[in-house]
Design an enzyme around this catalytic site. Sequence first.
Site, PDB file in Angstrom:
ATOM      1  N   LEU A  48     -59.232  80.835 112.335  1.00  0.00           N
ATOM      2  CA  LEU A  48     -57.980  80.838 111.584  1.00  0.00           C
ATOM      3  C   LEU A  48     -58.327  80.817 110.111  1.00  0.00           C
ATOM      4  CD1 LEU A  48     -55.997  78.198 113.662  1.00  0.00           C
ATOM      5  CD2 LEU A  48     -55.641  80.676 113.677  1.00  0.00           C
ATOM      6  N   SER A  49     -57.391  81.227 109.263  1.00  0.00           N
ATOM      7  CA  SER A  49     -57.709  81.270 107.843  1.00  0.00           C
ATOM      8  C   SER A  49     -58.008  79.881 107.288  1.00  0.00           C
ATOM      9  CB  SER A  49     -56.583  81.940 107.061  1.00  0.00           C
ATOM     10  OG  SER A  49     -55.370  81.242 107.233  1.00  0.00           O
ATOM     11  N   GLU A  50     -57.430  78.837 107.864  1.00  0.00           N
ATOM     12  CA  GLU A  50     -57.736  77.486 107.399  1.00  0.00           C
ATOM     13  C   GLU A  50     -57.735  76.498 108.568  1.00  0.00           C
ATOM     14  OE1 GLU A  50     -58.509  76.550 104.340  1.00  0.00           O
ATOM     15  OE2 GLU A  50     -57.813  78.255 103.138  1.00  0.00           O
ATOM     16  N   THR A  51     -58.653  75.545 108.498  1.00  0.00           N
ATOM     17  CA  THR A  51     -58.629  74.351 109.343  1.00  0.00           C
ATOM     18  C   THR A  51     -58.554  73.147 108.422  1.00  0.00           C
ATOM     19  OG1 THR A  51     -59.893  75.358 111.150  1.00  0.00           O
ATOM     20  CG2 THR A  51     -59.868  72.961 111.041  1.00  0.00           C
ATOM     21  N   HIS A  88     -50.716  76.341 103.161  1.00  0.00           N
ATOM     22  CA  HIS A  88     -50.155  76.361 104.519  1.00  0.00           C
ATOM     23  C   HIS A  88     -50.778  75.284 105.405  1.00  0.00           C
ATOM     24  CE1 HIS A  88     -53.727  78.659 105.811  1.00  0.00           C
ATOM     25  NE2 HIS A  88     -53.332  78.452 107.052  1.00  0.00           N
TER      26      HIS A  88
END
Length: 280
Positions: A48-51, A88
């Site tokens: 995912l783009s961020e964790t 986000h």
Amino acid sequence: MLPSMEIPLWQIDAFAERLFEGNPAAVMSLTAWLDDDVLQHLAAENILSETAFYLCDLPESAPKAPEPVPTYHLRWFTPGMEVDLCGHATLATADHLFEDAHPEVSRLLLWTRSGWVPVTRTHTGRLLSDFPAEPLTEVAVDPVIVSALGISVREGYRATDLVYVADSAEAIRTKEPDFGVLGDLDSRGIVVTAEGDTDEIDFVSRWFGARAGIAEDPVTGSAHCALAPYWAHRLARNALTARQLSARGGTVECVVSADRVHPGGSYRRYLRGVVDFALD
């Protein structure tokens, strides 16, 4: 056999009016910080783009919380690096904490690499964060980058990201860039923005960041720390509605106040689970 480790995980779509919209973030709750390389591997494995990783305990270096609300230590990782700010994944983390840990409160404080980040839950259930505004420095437009974008550009700026202002929202909506060229940029990523072409949307954008391990981010809340002040000045209003024109798409509500930006929006829960693994 090595002992296994279990880490709770929530996947939440932020800046989403419906499921499968907005930007999905993984939120992982820790009882102690793991080595940075383990956190980086987990973020890469989540794809995912961020964790977002968080702890209840604050570091000794954190200053006293400015208000008596629940506090947490939060860090953000893309598949390729730890970052200083992420919109986000902050909203996704706040959703989980509001819903699962603090249903009685409407405000949280998150200690991050960018200092204290407050998040407020409004009476409508939307989440509103509080980030420092990011000033833009004008730079020359690079014809190689413009060619890679395939979009007509009239202005260039630099902040955390390279920011190019395009002539039209339609061009941003339809063009597909050369990711190979954009992956060589000496910035976290590049955001292309234009004035909105509908009555409901003030400005639009797309964000490309191959260097950060993300070809195109669905919705980039942190980029609006630079975009919202720019468009607030251009359009002469401080409350704006932005739309990121990725394939998933997402809406970011922005309020600009002095040197702060308040990006916010809705969210949708997708997954709750447990990561179970053993370190070699």
